[in-house]
Each structure stands twice: as C-alpha cells, then as structure tokens.
Scaffold this active site. Structure first.
Site, mmCIF file in Angstrom:
data_model
loop_
_atom_site.group_PDB
_atom_site.id
_atom_site.type_symbol
_atom_site.label_atom_id
_atom_site.label_comp_id
_atom_site.label_asym_id
_atom_site.label_seq_id
_atom_site.Cartn_x
_atom_site.Cartn_y
_atom_site.Cartn_z
ATOM 1 N N GLN A 129 34.875 3.576 -16.723
ATOM 2 C CA GLN A 129 33.496 3.732 -16.756
ATOM 3 C C GLN A 129 32.956 5.010 -17.507
ATOM 4 O OE1 GLN A 129 31.784 4.247 -12.973
ATOM 5 N NE2 GLN A 129 29.612 3.645 -13.387
ATOM 6 N N GLY A 130 32.609 5.118 -18.586
ATOM 7 C CA GLY A 130 32.207 6.223 -19.219
ATOM 8 C C GLY A 130 30.613 6.441 -19.256
ATOM 9 N N SER A 132 29.252 9.299 -16.983
ATOM 10 C CA SER A 132 28.764 10.674 -16.523
ATOM 11 C C SER A 132 29.259 11.438 -17.615
ATOM 12 C CB SER A 132 29.444 11.202 -15.272
ATOM 13 O OG SER A 132 28.978 10.152 -14.153
ATOM 14 N N SER A 164 37.206 7.849 -14.354
ATOM 15 C CA SER A 164 38.280 7.613 -13.241
ATOM 16 C C SER A 164 39.252 6.578 -14.029
ATOM 17 C CB SER A 164 37.595 6.960 -12.113
ATOM 18 O OG SER A 164 37.044 7.753 -11.242
ATOM 19 N N GLU A 247 28.060 -0.990 -8.087
ATOM 20 C CA GLU A 247 29.049 -0.011 -7.342
ATOM 21 C C GLU A 247 28.563 0.497 -6.071
ATOM 22 O OE1 GLU A 247 29.131 3.289 -10.235
ATOM 23 O OE2 GLU A 247 30.534 4.211 -8.901
ATOM 24 N N SER A 379 24.808 10.624 -5.619
ATOM 25 C CA SER A 379 25.110 11.657 -4.310
ATOM 26 C C SER A 379 24.237 11.256 -3.219
ATOM 27 C CB SER A 379 24.967 13.040 -4.920
ATOM 28 O OG SER A 379 23.443 13.200 -5.189
ATOM 29 N N GLU A 381 22.016 13.218 -2.004
ATOM 30 C CA GLU A 381 20.373 13.586 -2.508
ATOM 31 C C GLU A 381 19.743 12.479 -3.120
ATOM 32 O OE1 GLU A 381 23.072 15.662 -2.764
ATOM 33 O OE2 GLU A 381 22.721 17.028 -1.151
HETATM 34 C C1 LIG Z 1 35.863 10.560 -7.013
HETATM 35 C C2 LIG Z 1 34.739 10.392 -8.078
HETATM 36 C C3 LIG Z 1 34.887 9.470 -9.090
HETATM 37 C C4 LIG Z 1 34.075 9.346 -10.176
HETATM 38 N N1 LIG Z 1 34.397 8.391 -11.301
HETATM 39 C C5 LIG Z 1 33.405 8.037 -12.009
HETATM 40 C C6 LIG Z 1 33.780 7.492 -13.333
HETATM 41 O O1 LIG Z 1 34.587 6.861 -13.445
HETATM 42 N N2 LIG Z 1 32.778 7.259 -14.261
HETATM 43 C C7 LIG Z 1 31.761 8.050 -14.438
HETATM 44 O O2 LIG Z 1 30.885 7.988 -15.215
HETATM 45 N N3 LIG Z 1 31.287 8.946 -13.408
HETATM 46 C C8 LIG Z 1 32.347 9.111 -12.421
HETATM 47 N N4 LIG Z 1 32.029 9.980 -11.291
HETATM 48 C C9 LIG Z 1 31.009 10.930 -11.543
HETATM 49 C C10 LIG Z 1 29.776 10.726 -10.575
HETATM 50 O O3 LIG Z 1 29.145 9.628 -10.917
HETATM 51 C C11 LIG Z 1 28.962 12.202 -10.372
HETATM 52 O O4 LIG Z 1 29.807 12.921 -10.068
HETATM 53 C C12 LIG Z 1 27.484 11.890 -9.681
HETATM 54 O O5 LIG Z 1 26.595 11.058 -10.262
HETATM 55 C C13 LIG Z 1 27.107 13.160 -9.567
HETATM 56 O O6 LIG Z 1 26.652 13.950 -10.919
HETATM 57 P P1 LIG Z 1 27.333 15.238 -11.300
HETATM 58 O O7 LIG Z 1 28.501 15.378 -10.607
HETATM 59 O O8 LIG Z 1 26.846 15.539 -12.723
HETATM 60 O O9 LIG Z 1 26.154 16.317 -10.231
HETATM 61 P P2 LIG Z 1 24.896 16.716 -10.734
HETATM 62 O O10 LIG Z 1 24.012 15.420 -11.163
HETATM 63 O O11 LIG Z 1 24.956 17.952 -11.542
HETATM 64 O O12 LIG Z 1 24.386 17.181 -9.124
HETATM 65 C C14 LIG Z 1 24.702 18.707 -8.596
HETATM 66 C C15 LIG Z 1 23.876 18.491 -7.300
HETATM 67 O O13 LIG Z 1 22.609 18.392 -7.320
HETATM 68 C C16 LIG Z 1 21.887 17.502 -6.510
HETATM 69 N N5 LIG Z 1 20.867 16.784 -7.386
HETATM 70 C C17 LIG Z 1 20.787 16.341 -8.533
HETATM 71 N N6 LIG Z 1 19.647 15.747 -9.127
HETATM 72 C C18 LIG Z 1 19.002 15.854 -7.936
HETATM 73 C C19 LIG Z 1 17.398 15.488 -7.602
HETATM 74 N N7 LIG Z 1 16.845 14.533 -8.621
HETATM 75 N N8 LIG Z 1 17.251 15.463 -6.280
HETATM 76 C C20 LIG Z 1 17.984 16.228 -5.433
HETATM 77 N N9 LIG Z 1 19.066 16.777 -5.655
HETATM 78 C C21 LIG Z 1 19.663 16.482 -6.942
HETATM 79 C C22 LIG Z 1 23.107 16.369 -6.341
HETATM 80 O O14 LIG Z 1 22.801 15.586 -5.386
HETATM 81 C C23 LIG Z 1 24.391 17.595 -6.389
HETATM 82 O O15 LIG Z 1 24.576 17.785 -4.939
HETATM 83 C C24 LIG Z 1 33.004 10.146 -10.193
HETATM 84 C C25 LIG Z 1 32.782 11.191 -9.130
HETATM 85 C C26 LIG Z 1 33.709 11.308 -8.387
HETATM 86 C C27 LIG Z 1 33.419 12.389 -7.079
#
Ligand SMILES: Cc1cc2nc3c(=O)[nH]c(=O)nc-3n(C[C@H](O)[C@H](O)[C@H](O)COP(=O)(O)OP(=O)(O)OC[C@H]3O[C@@H](n4cnc5c(N)ncnc54)[C@H](O)[C@@H]3O)c2cc1C
Length: 396
Positions: A129-130, A132, A164, A247, A379, A381
């Site tokens: 899944q591309g 993020s 992933s 999901e 997440s 939040e």
């Molecule tokens: C094990 C694992 C597998 C994954 N696999 C995939 C995958 O296969 N394909 C893919 O595309 N993605 C994947 N992801 C990515 C996942 O979808 C993102 O990590 C997730 O959406 C959070 O985005 P970020 O990491 O950029 O954090 P950010 O969005 O940068 O968030 C950072 C922090 O800010 C908080 N925050 C952000 N916006 C808000 C808001 N509006 N209000 C309050 N708080 C906020 C968040 O809750 C978090 O605590 C995976 C993640 C994990 C951990």
C-alpha cells in the site's frame, strides 16, 4: 446480540475445524511455530495462504466468480474465531486481500476485477500500500507523489514511506497527485502499479524489533498504463476512504480479540509460575491488580467486537464506530504488554533465544510490536478526532 448458529453454520465450522486439523503442521502453536527469520516467515505465510486458497478458505467473503466462496457474515465471524483459536498463521498478502481486493470489488472495472482478484487469493500476486509519504501520514490528502499523463500512460515521480511488505510485493495500490491545481482532496488518483516497472527502488527500514516489515519506496519516471487507474481521474480520495474503512473495520475484530485473549492466558500462566522474591509473580498485589485490569479490558474488547458485529449483521455500515473499536483495542493491548514486561521484572530485557527468557522472549517482542498499534490505520489522535466530530457531533 443473538448469534445462535444454524445447522449450515455448524457444518461450516466443523468443516473448517477438520480442514485446519488436517492442514496445520502437527503440534502447531504448542511445539511448532512460524520461522523466526523474517524472509523465511514471509515465504511460510505465503505458502499458508496458497494452501488456504487450494482448500477454498481464502477470501471467503468474496463472490465465487473471483475465487471466494460468497460466505455470509456469520460464516465470516466463525472463520475469524476458528482461525484465531487454532492460532493459524496470518497470510502475507493481507494488503492484497483486505485492502486491494475489497476496494476493487467496490470501485474496479470488471476487467480489473477479473485480472487482479483471483491472483490475490491464489497467492500469485502480493500487494503493498503506497499511501503514506514523509509529509503525508495523518494528513493523507497532502500526498505529493505525482502522476502526469503521457499518452496512454501515467508517469509517476515521488516517494512513499512505511510501505509494508513492499520487498515481497508484485503490485502496489498507489495514491498520486494527478492535478496539483485542484484543492488537495480533489486532485488525487488511485493507481495500480506493477512493482517490477523500471524506476522503482525499495529500501527496507529497520524497526525497533529488529525486523524490517516496512520500507521507503522511490518512484522515478515510473510508467503506469492508464488502464490501471481505479475509478475516475482525480477521484482517488473517495476510493482511498473505502480502502481505509476496510483497514479499520470490524471484519476480523472477533479473531483479533481471541488472539489477544490467548496471549493474556499465556501471560497469566507465566505470572503464576514465575518466581519473584520467593513467591509467584501473580501474588504481588499491585501486579495482580494490573493483570485483573487486563482481564476486564480484553473481555470488554470482546463485547465491543460483538456490538460492532451485531450492527454489521443488521446491515449497518461500520462508519465512525470502527474508530471506537480501533482506539479501544490498540490501547488496552498496549497496556497488557506493558504489564507483561512488569510481570517478567528483571528478566524482561532478555529476548528470544536466551535460556532465562520466560516464554522465549515472545512478550518482549509483542511489547515492541504493540507500539505500532496506536499509529497504523490512523493514529489514536485521528481516531479521537473522528469520534469527536462524527460520533459526538462536536465542532471542528
Ligand atoms: C507498522 C506500520 C505499518 C504501516 N504500513 C503502512 C503501509 O503499508 N502503507 C502506508 O501507506 N502507510 C503505512 N503506515 C503508515 C501509517 O499510516 C502512518 O504512520 C500514520 O497514518 C501516521 O502518519 P505519520 O507517521 O506520518 O505521523 P503524522 O501524521 O506526522 O503524525 C505525528 C503525530 O501527530 C499527530 N497528529 C497528526 N495530525 C493530527 C491532528 N489533525 N490532530 C491531532 N493529532 C494529530 C498524530 O496522531 C501523531 O501522534 C504504517 C505505519 C505503521 C506504524
């Protein structure tokens, strides 16, 4: 919440039980486990999925013409429970089956369904899944990866992250910006990308657990045939929301609860046998209190799952209540694994392979893996924002 099974449901369950007994390796879950090496484990999980398909047990909810068996919701619930009880391995192609397939069933053309769905279930084509990007996670609509139209192709340039299983995948569902001049939710398209196309580079990311489940993926002038566009040009946001609903959804929630309950039972057993200060760990009143809290919470998780499942049986869409389910299970299981490390006390830092490590380090590894629960699929939040706005009706 009346889940009385009909004679057909019971036959379905018994057939599945028989099949699992005949097809899981002897001693499975007691003396025989998945390979420890990550690549070997990936191969093992794919082989398991191929076996499930041959037995007619992969993608049971899908229509028969695409390789499924058109199972009812009750049968899907029974399937999740039985697989969890047998501690059956997870498949490798979770993204293919749960996300890509479910999305294509809603939004794909007939040609796309016929081309892609059967090979997902047979295990011939694994998906990733591309979605993020480094600056588009929670705020997914900010994706910058571009797909520019060039004749009968799109040319993709950009970077994805946390992809992933990309190292094992033949195909990718990709969100790309096809019109930067439109408002951010409106200029995105949903593409199916062959991972063998020249210009794709995959770089594994090493995690705290020592494993590399996910990757950085780079796209340099990657040519994607226009027929691999799903839905309308610039209409990808709506399609991505369908993918995310699957999901977060309750489809396998019952099975997940049973798997965590089995973990908790093992933890209670460890706490009863492990000696701390000359007494069993479970006799420590503070620890005992925390273990009891986990027992109550895992039971509440079951009731939450049943409530959600009951709604599905009545034909109600999962909607924002899927966020309540996800928020709850991710936090209570993290708390359970924190208690697990507290139970192990000074032995907690000892990992797999150490003769003194209780349960061969499984709680330590599960604790590390559980840190991701409150991040992926949105997440905590973000789940709270959804619950506040769409369940409680609070202002933005
Ligand atoms: C094990 C694992 C597998 C994954 N696999 C995939 C995958 O296969 N394909 C893919 O595309 N993605 C994947 N992801 C990515 C996942 O979808 C993102 O990590 C997730 O959406 C959070 O985005 P970020 O990491 O950029 O954090 P950010 O969005 O940068 O968030 C950072 C922090 O800010 C908080 N925050 C952000 N916006 C808000 C808001 N509006 N209000 C309050 N708080 C906020 C968040 O809750 C978090 O605590 C995976 C993640 C994990 C951990």
């Amino acid at each position: 919440m009346d889940f009385a099974y009909s004679a057909e449901d019971l036959k379905f369950r018994d057939d599945l039980r028989r099949w699992l007994t005949a097809n899981l390796p002897a001693g499975w879950g007691r003396t025989v486990f998945e390979p420890k090496d990550e690549d070997e484990r990936a191969r093992f999980r794919l082989d398991w999925e191929k076996k499930l398909f041959k037995g007619g047990w992969n993608g049971i909810a899908w229509p028969k013409q695409y390789g499924g068996r058109g199972a009812t919701l009750i049968e899907q619930g029974i399937f999740a429970e039985e697989m969890a009880r047998a501690r059956a391995p997870e498949g490798l192609n979770i993204i293919g089956r749960n996300l890509t397939g479910s999305t294509l069933l809603h939004h794909g053309t007939e040609a796309q369904k016929q081309r892609f769905l059967p090979k997902i279930l047979s295990g011939e084509e694994v998906w990733c899944q591309g979605f993020s990007e480094p600056n588009a996670g929670s705020d997914l609509a900010s994706v910058k990866c571009q797909a520019a139209r060039d004749g009968d192709h799109f040319v993709v340039n950009g970077q994805k992250i946390w992809t992933s299983f990309a190292q094992y995948a033949q195909w990718c569902i990709l969100l790309a910006r096809t019109d930067p001049s439109l408002p951010k939710h409106k200029g995105i398209s949903f593409l199916l990308v062959d991972m063998k196309t020249p210009g794709i580079t995959i770089r594994p990311l090493r995690q705290i657990s020592g494993e590399s489940e996910f990757n950085e993926s780079f796209f340099d002038d990657v040519r994607v045939p226009a027929q691999n566009l799903v839905g309308e040009l610039n209409g990808g946001w709506k399609i991505a929301m369908t993918t995310l609903a699957y999901e977060r959804g309750p489809e396998d929630a019952l099975g997940r609860q049973i798997r965590f309950k089995l973990e908790l039972d093992q933890l209670l057993e460890t706490a009863s046998t492990l000696k701390r200060g000359g007494k069993a760990a479970i006799d420590d009143p503070v620890l005992r209190q925390k273990l009891a809290k986990s027992v109550v919470e895992i039971e509440l998780m079951r009731l939450n799952c049943l409530r959600s499942f009951s709604k599905s049986l009545k034909g109600e869409p999962p909607g924002p209540s899927a966020s309540m389910l996800k928020l709850y299970w991710s936090h209570v299981t993290q708390s359970m694994y924190e208690t697990a490390l507290e139970t192990l006390g000074p032995l907690a830092p000892l990992g797999e392979g150490d003769s003194l490590s209780p349960a061969d380090g499984r709680f330590q590894l599960s604790f590390l893996q559980s840190r991701a629960f409150t991040i992926y699929s949105g997440s905590s939040e973000i789940q709270r924002n959804i619950i506040a706005e769409r369940v409680l009706g609070l202002p933005k």
